[in-house]
Design a protein around this motif. Sequence first.
Motif, PDB file in Angstrom:
ATOM      1  N   GLY A   1      -3.001  -3.180  -3.110  1.00 11.95           N
ATOM      2  CA  GLY A   1      -2.801  -4.214  -4.116  1.00 11.95           C
ATOM      3  C   GLY A   1      -1.488  -4.084  -4.854  1.00 11.95           C
ATOM      4  O   GLY A   1      -1.319  -4.646  -5.948  1.00 11.95           O
ATOM      5  N   LEU A   2      -0.524  -3.352  -4.268  1.00 12.49           N
ATOM      6  CA  LEU A   2       0.777  -3.167  -4.909  1.00 12.49           C
ATOM      7  C   LEU A   2       1.653  -4.398  -4.696  1.00 12.49           C
ATOM      8  O   LEU A   2       1.433  -5.188  -3.774  1.00 12.49           O
ATOM      9  CB  LEU A   2       1.463  -1.924  -4.352  1.00 12.49           C
ATOM     10  CG  LEU A   2       0.647  -0.619  -4.376  1.00 12.49           C
ATOM     11  CD1 LEU A   2       1.454   0.522  -3.773  1.00 12.49           C
ATOM     12  CD2 LEU A   2       0.207  -0.288  -5.797  1.00 12.49           C
TER      13      LEU A   2
ATOM     14  N   THR B   1       0.831  -1.204   0.000  1.00 14.44           N
ATOM     15  CA  THR B   1       0.000   0.000   0.000  1.00 14.44           C
ATOM     16  C   THR B   1       0.862   1.249   0.000  1.00 14.44           C
ATOM     17  O   THR B   1       2.055   1.211   0.327  1.00 14.44           O
ATOM     18  CB  THR B   1      -0.929   0.031   1.234  1.00 14.44           C
ATOM     19  OG1 THR B   1      -0.112   0.129   2.426  1.00 14.44           O
ATOM     20  CG2 THR B   1      -1.800  -1.199   1.307  1.00 14.44           C
ATOM     21  N   ALA B   2       0.255   2.374  -0.357  1.00 16.05           N
ATOM     22  CA  ALA B   2       0.933   3.672  -0.308  1.00 16.05           C
ATOM     23  C   ALA B   2      -0.122   4.763  -0.372  1.00 16.05           C
ATOM     24  O   ALA B   2      -1.249   4.544  -0.846  1.00 16.05           O
ATOM     25  CB  ALA B   2       1.914   3.826  -1.464  1.00 16.05           C
TER      26      ALA B   2
ATOM     27  N   TYR C   1       7.224   2.128  -8.338  1.00 16.55           N
ATOM     28  CA  TYR C   1       5.966   2.610  -8.905  1.00 16.55           C
ATOM     29  C   TYR C   1       6.095   4.085  -9.268  1.00 16.55           C
ATOM     30  O   TYR C   1       6.909   4.816  -8.687  1.00 16.55           O
ATOM     31  CB  TYR C   1       4.810   2.438  -7.909  1.00 16.55           C
ATOM     32  CG  TYR C   1       4.245   1.050  -7.867  1.00 16.55           C
ATOM     33  CD1 TYR C   1       3.150   0.692  -8.647  1.00 16.55           C
ATOM     34  CD2 TYR C   1       4.816   0.076  -7.044  1.00 16.55           C
ATOM     35  CE1 TYR C   1       2.635  -0.597  -8.613  1.00 16.55           C
ATOM     36  CE2 TYR C   1       4.306  -1.212  -7.012  1.00 16.55           C
ATOM     37  CZ  TYR C   1       3.215  -1.546  -7.798  1.00 16.55           C
ATOM     38  OH  TYR C   1       2.708  -2.821  -7.772  1.00 16.55           O
ATOM     39  N   TYR C   2       5.259   4.511 -10.231  1.00 14.55           N
ATOM     40  CA  TYR C   2       5.154   5.909 -10.626  1.00 14.55           C
ATOM     41  C   TYR C   2       3.719   6.368 -10.381  1.00 14.55           C
ATOM     42  O   TYR C   2       2.789   5.560 -10.413  1.00 14.55           O
ATOM     43  CB  TYR C   2       5.487   6.088 -12.107  1.00 14.55           C
ATOM     44  CG  TYR C   2       6.887   5.678 -12.483  1.00 14.55           C
ATOM     45  CD1 TYR C   2       7.925   6.598 -12.490  1.00 14.55           C
ATOM     46  CD2 TYR C   2       7.171   4.357 -12.829  1.00 14.55           C
ATOM     47  CE1 TYR C   2       9.216   6.219 -12.827  1.00 14.55           C
ATOM     48  CE2 TYR C   2       8.456   3.969 -13.170  1.00 14.55           C
ATOM     49  CZ  TYR C   2       9.477   4.903 -13.160  1.00 14.55           C
ATOM     50  OH  TYR C   2      10.742   4.522 -13.479  1.00 14.55           O
ATOM     51  N   PHE C   3       3.550   7.662 -10.151  1.00  8.49           N
ATOM     52  CA  PHE C   3       2.187   8.178 -10.031  1.00  8.49           C
ATOM     53  C   PHE C   3       2.132   9.633 -10.465  1.00  8.49           C
ATOM     54  O   PHE C   3       3.145  10.348 -10.479  1.00  8.49           O
ATOM     55  CB  PHE C   3       1.649   8.024  -8.599  1.00  8.49           C
ATOM     56  CG  PHE C   3       2.235   8.968  -7.579  1.00  8.49           C
ATOM     57  CD1 PHE C   3       1.634  10.195  -7.293  1.00  8.49           C
ATOM     58  CD2 PHE C   3       3.387   8.621  -6.883  1.00  8.49           C
ATOM     59  CE1 PHE C   3       2.162  11.059  -6.341  1.00  8.49           C
ATOM     60  CE2 PHE C   3       3.925   9.474  -5.931  1.00  8.49           C
ATOM     61  CZ  PHE C   3       3.312  10.699  -5.658  1.00  8.49           C
TER      62      PHE C   3
ATOM     63  N   ALA D   1      -6.265  10.342 -10.124  1.00  7.33           N
ATOM     64  CA  ALA D   1      -4.951   9.774  -9.823  1.00  7.33           C
ATOM     65  C   ALA D   1      -4.623   8.674 -10.824  1.00  7.33           C
ATOM     66  O   ALA D   1      -5.502   7.913 -11.238  1.00  7.33           O
ATOM     67  CB  ALA D   1      -4.930   9.219  -8.408  1.00  7.33           C
ATOM     68  N   PHE D   2      -3.344   8.584 -11.204  1.00 14.09           N
ATOM     69  CA  PHE D   2      -2.853   7.529 -12.087  1.00 14.09           C
ATOM     70  C   PHE D   2      -1.611   6.921 -11.455  1.00 14.09           C
ATOM     71  O   PHE D   2      -0.750   7.648 -10.949  1.00 14.09           O
ATOM     72  CB  PHE D   2      -2.495   8.095 -13.464  1.00 14.09           C
ATOM     73  CG  PHE D   2      -3.658   8.708 -14.197  1.00 14.09           C
ATOM     74  CD1 PHE D   2      -4.421   7.948 -15.073  1.00 14.09           C
ATOM     75  CD2 PHE D   2      -3.997  10.042 -14.006  1.00 14.09           C
ATOM     76  CE1 PHE D   2      -5.492   8.510 -15.749  1.00 14.09           C
ATOM     77  CE2 PHE D   2      -5.074  10.608 -14.677  1.00 14.09           C
ATOM     78  CZ  PHE D   2      -5.824   9.843 -15.557  1.00 14.09           C
ATOM     79  N   TRP D   3      -1.476   5.602 -11.491  1.00 14.98           N
ATOM     80  CA  TRP D   3      -0.282   4.970 -10.954  1.00 14.98           C
ATOM     81  C   TRP D   3      -0.036   3.629 -11.643  1.00 14.98           C
ATOM     82  O   TRP D   3      -0.933   3.056 -12.257  1.00 14.98           O
ATOM     83  CB  TRP D   3      -0.381   4.800  -9.437  1.00 14.98           C
ATOM     84  CG  TRP D   3      -1.391   3.793  -8.948  1.00 14.98           C
ATOM     85  CD1 TRP D   3      -1.167   2.475  -8.621  1.00 14.98           C
ATOM     86  CD2 TRP D   3      -2.792   4.003  -8.740  1.00 14.98           C
ATOM     87  NE1 TRP D   3      -2.334   1.874  -8.227  1.00 14.98           N
ATOM     88  CE2 TRP D   3      -3.348   2.783  -8.276  1.00 14.98           C
ATOM     89  CE3 TRP D   3      -3.642   5.112  -8.888  1.00 14.98           C
ATOM     90  CZ2 TRP D   3      -4.695   2.643  -7.980  1.00 14.98           C
ATOM     91  CZ3 TRP D   3      -4.982   4.975  -8.591  1.00 14.98           C
ATOM     92  CH2 TRP D   3      -5.499   3.762  -8.137  1.00 14.98           C
ATOM     93  N   GLY D   4       1.209   3.158 -11.539  1.00 14.40           N
ATOM     94  CA  GLY D   4       1.575   1.890 -12.149  1.00 14.40           C
ATOM     95  C   GLY D   4       3.075   1.690 -12.118  1.00 14.40           C
ATOM     96  O   GLY D   4       3.837   2.559 -11.680  1.00 14.40           O
ATOM     97  N   THR D   5       3.520   0.552 -12.613  1.00 13.13           N
ATOM     98  CA  THR D   5       4.947   0.222 -12.609  1.00 13.13           C
ATOM     99  C   THR D   5       5.687   0.855 -13.781  1.00 13.13           C
ATOM    100  O   THR D   5       6.916   0.780 -13.846  1.00 13.13           O
ATOM    101  CB  THR D   5       5.140  -1.298 -12.645  1.00 13.13           C
ATOM    102  OG1 THR D   5       4.435  -1.838 -13.767  1.00 13.13           O
ATOM    103  CG2 THR D   5       4.604  -1.938 -11.361  1.00 13.13           C
ATOM    104  N   THR D   6       4.965   1.447 -14.737  1.00 10.01           N
ATOM    105  CA  THR D   6       5.590   2.199 -15.821  1.00 10.01           C
ATOM    106  C   THR D   6       5.033   3.616 -15.830  1.00 10.01           C
ATOM    107  O   THR D   6       3.897   3.847 -15.431  1.00 10.01           O
ATOM    108  CB  THR D   6       5.340   1.539 -17.187  1.00 10.01           C
ATOM    109  OG1 THR D   6       3.927   1.406 -17.405  1.00 10.01           O
ATOM    110  CG2 THR D   6       5.981   0.157 -17.239  1.00 10.01           C
ATOM    111  N   ASN D   7       5.828   4.544 -16.283  1.00 13.21           N
ATOM    112  CA  ASN D   7       5.452   5.956 -16.319  1.00 13.21           C
ATOM    113  C   ASN D   7       4.658   6.232 -17.586  1.00 13.21           C
ATOM    114  O   ASN D   7       5.195   6.201 -18.695  1.00 13.21           O
ATOM    115  CB  ASN D   7       6.714   6.822 -16.265  1.00 13.21           C
ATOM    116  CG  ASN D   7       6.407   8.300 -16.170  1.00 13.21           C
ATOM    117  OD1 ASN D   7       5.266   8.732 -16.331  1.00 13.21           O
ATOM    118  ND2 ASN D   7       7.425   9.099 -15.904  1.00 13.21           N
ATOM    119  N   GLY D   8       3.358   6.520 -17.438  1.00 12.63           N
ATOM    120  CA  GLY D   8       2.520   6.786 -18.599  1.00 12.63           C
ATOM    121  C   GLY D   8       2.513   8.229 -19.050  1.00 12.63           C
ATOM    122  O   GLY D   8       1.789   8.570 -19.992  1.00 12.63           O
TER     123      GLY D   8
END
Length: 322
Positions: free
Chosen positions: A268-269, A215-216, A275-277, A234-241
């Motif tokens: 759910g991380l 979590t974060a 991660y990027y957000f 908000a947007f987040w994930g393992t790649t920078n979109g």
Amino acid sequence: MTLLPRAACLAAVLCSGALATPVSIGDPSFEVNSGAGASNQLGPGGYHYNLGPEWLETNGPGNGNGFEEYITGFAADGTDHLGMQLGHDVWQDLGVTYQPNTRYTLTVATGHRTGSTNPGNQSQYLLADGSGAIHATGVFDASTQPAQTFADAPALVFDTPNSPSAVGQTIRILLQARGAGRSHFDHIRLEATSLVPAGGATVELQAATSVTTTTATLNGGITDIGNAAPAVTAFWGTTNGGIDPGAWQHSADLPGFHSGAFSIAVNGLAAGTPYYFTFRATNGSGSSWPQAAESFETLPLPPVVANLAASGIAATSASAGA
């Protein structure tokens, strides 16, 4: 010769009314470098190897692999164009720097000269900076357009939030002849468009907090609401979109409208994972983004200890296993 346009509206943001500002380019149509920089001195069929002082090239000026040429009817703007032998580079540093939250659109005309532009041609046009770093690349096979014509290649679009290291660096336009045969360029244009619409909100990011293995809490804030307090996604994930909503793995709308600090808890991380957000702020004037995404790394899982059977058991000693 009529220019054959190919470039169309690239994305809704380009058609939303944001004002595109031309960026000044020295000798964008290769007309004024004949002789000692005088106005065009070439006549039909003429050519010369002097591209300076605006344009520089591989192996220095006058090396013969880059040339300005006047072929009647074979130009996109004016009378002259740039010809380049295979493998040659020509570039110009514009004397201005990339700005934050800005979209740069580079448009070039490429030419198909009979007998010189071969199938498999790669007329390349790039946005780089004075350090030599390349931030966006366009490639077009000019042999696919009608012979003895110039036409606009697909426009090259570069958003500085997708490469924050470019901000503050000198803008460089780089032209390359690759693939097969010669490349021919003319009518070079560059426009800058703010990615913060007039009246749009200004959004900034803050470091993630309460980071655990799964979590974060993602943090940000609105520093200027513009015309109205915005909704925030908000947007987040393992790649920078970057600023492409579809390029992010996860997104969520924050409830209500915001005029100051805000945060969202995500779960759910994956443990031990970068991660990027980022956040998008939207009001009646449009959507705006921070200059660059933030990053964090979840905590690793704790070690797992397993007990093993004791060994070497004697009357007064034993070896414990783990």
